[in-house]
Scaffold this motif. Sequence first.
Motif, mmCIF file in Angstrom:
data_model
loop_
_atom_site.group_PDB
_atom_site.id
_atom_site.type_symbol
_atom_site.label_atom_id
_atom_site.label_comp_id
_atom_site.label_asym_id
_atom_site.label_seq_id
_atom_site.Cartn_x
_atom_site.Cartn_y
_atom_site.Cartn_z
ATOM 1 N N THR A 8 -7.414 28.720 -25.723
ATOM 2 C CA THR A 8 -6.173 29.413 -25.388
ATOM 3 C C THR A 8 -5.473 29.862 -26.671
ATOM 4 O O THR A 8 -5.911 29.553 -27.771
ATOM 5 C CB THR A 8 -5.226 28.496 -24.597
ATOM 6 N N VAL A 9 -4.361 30.551 -26.515
ATOM 7 C CA VAL A 9 -3.557 30.967 -27.670
ATOM 8 C C VAL A 9 -3.140 29.733 -28.469
ATOM 9 O O VAL A 9 -3.165 29.734 -29.696
ATOM 10 C CB VAL A 9 -2.330 31.785 -27.225
ATOM 11 N N ARG A 10 -2.772 28.655 -27.792
ATOM 12 C CA ARG A 10 -2.367 27.410 -28.464
ATOM 13 C C ARG A 10 -3.509 26.861 -29.312
ATOM 14 O O ARG A 10 -3.319 26.485 -30.457
ATOM 15 C CB ARG A 10 -1.920 26.382 -27.422
ATOM 16 N N GLU A 38 -7.497 34.065 -23.577
ATOM 17 C CA GLU A 38 -8.512 33.033 -23.746
ATOM 18 C C GLU A 38 -9.721 33.571 -24.480
ATOM 19 O O GLU A 38 -10.044 34.749 -24.373
ATOM 20 C CB GLU A 38 -8.971 32.499 -22.390
ATOM 21 N N LEU A 69 3.331 38.501 -25.707
ATOM 22 C CA LEU A 69 2.462 37.550 -26.377
ATOM 23 C C LEU A 69 1.176 38.242 -26.810
ATOM 24 O O LEU A 69 0.598 37.935 -27.852
ATOM 25 C CB LEU A 69 2.147 36.373 -25.449
ATOM 26 N N GLU A 80 -7.542 38.150 -20.636
ATOM 27 C CA GLU A 80 -6.375 37.564 -19.994
ATOM 28 C C GLU A 80 -6.852 36.845 -18.737
ATOM 29 O O GLU A 80 -7.612 37.382 -17.951
ATOM 30 C CB GLU A 80 -5.371 38.653 -19.610
ATOM 31 N N SER A 81 -6.452 35.601 -18.575
ATOM 32 C CA SER A 81 -6.802 34.831 -17.392
ATOM 33 C C SER A 81 -5.529 34.177 -16.879
ATOM 34 O O SER A 81 -5.014 33.271 -17.512
ATOM 35 C CB SER A 81 -7.850 33.767 -17.739
ATOM 36 N N GLY A 95 -2.651 35.437 -16.981
ATOM 37 C CA GLY A 95 -1.578 35.750 -17.901
ATOM 38 C C GLY A 95 -1.734 35.126 -19.274
ATOM 39 O O GLY A 95 -0.923 35.363 -20.154
ATOM 40 N N GLU A 96 -2.760 34.307 -19.497
ATOM 41 C CA GLU A 96 -2.956 33.644 -20.787
ATOM 42 C C GLU A 96 -4.203 34.196 -21.470
ATOM 43 O O GLU A 96 -5.241 34.351 -20.861
ATOM 44 C CB GLU A 96 -3.102 32.136 -20.598
#
Length: 139
Positions: free
Chosen positions: A52-54, A10, A115, A4-5, A7-8
């Motif tokens: 990223t998640v995307r 990676e 998420l 988590e970086s 909140g996202e």
Amino acid sequence: GGKESGGEFELSTAELRYFLVTYQLEADDASTTEKAAMLHAAYVGQDGGNMTVRHFAALLDDSYNGAYLPEKKSLGAGMAGGEAAYMGHPLSDYWINSSHNTYLAGDQLAGDSTLGAYAMALLKGCRCVELDCWDGKEG
């Protein structure tokens, strides 16, 4: 792998390689290192940095990652049933790793939506996740 970086979630190239070897059962060799670097660069592209998640979702949704690979159709050639032998069984004969209420961390009735729960399901090999869309707090 993965972190988590801000909140996202990676993935670095090394963590993507770990995912490919550990969860996708790719060979633990130089070809997988090259594949991880190629995939990481292809999906992160000019964004730079980590996947990223995307980016990861785009990789999983790509035809590269499909269950049916037309180039493998010829694997059945020379076998009983010929080319029809590849992916020629009823759908119920194949194992499909899927998830229901993937976003929940905890129990189904009172668990928090996160998420990270999606990321964990995907890292554990899930290929099909349920996406629920809500229109605010009123549903």
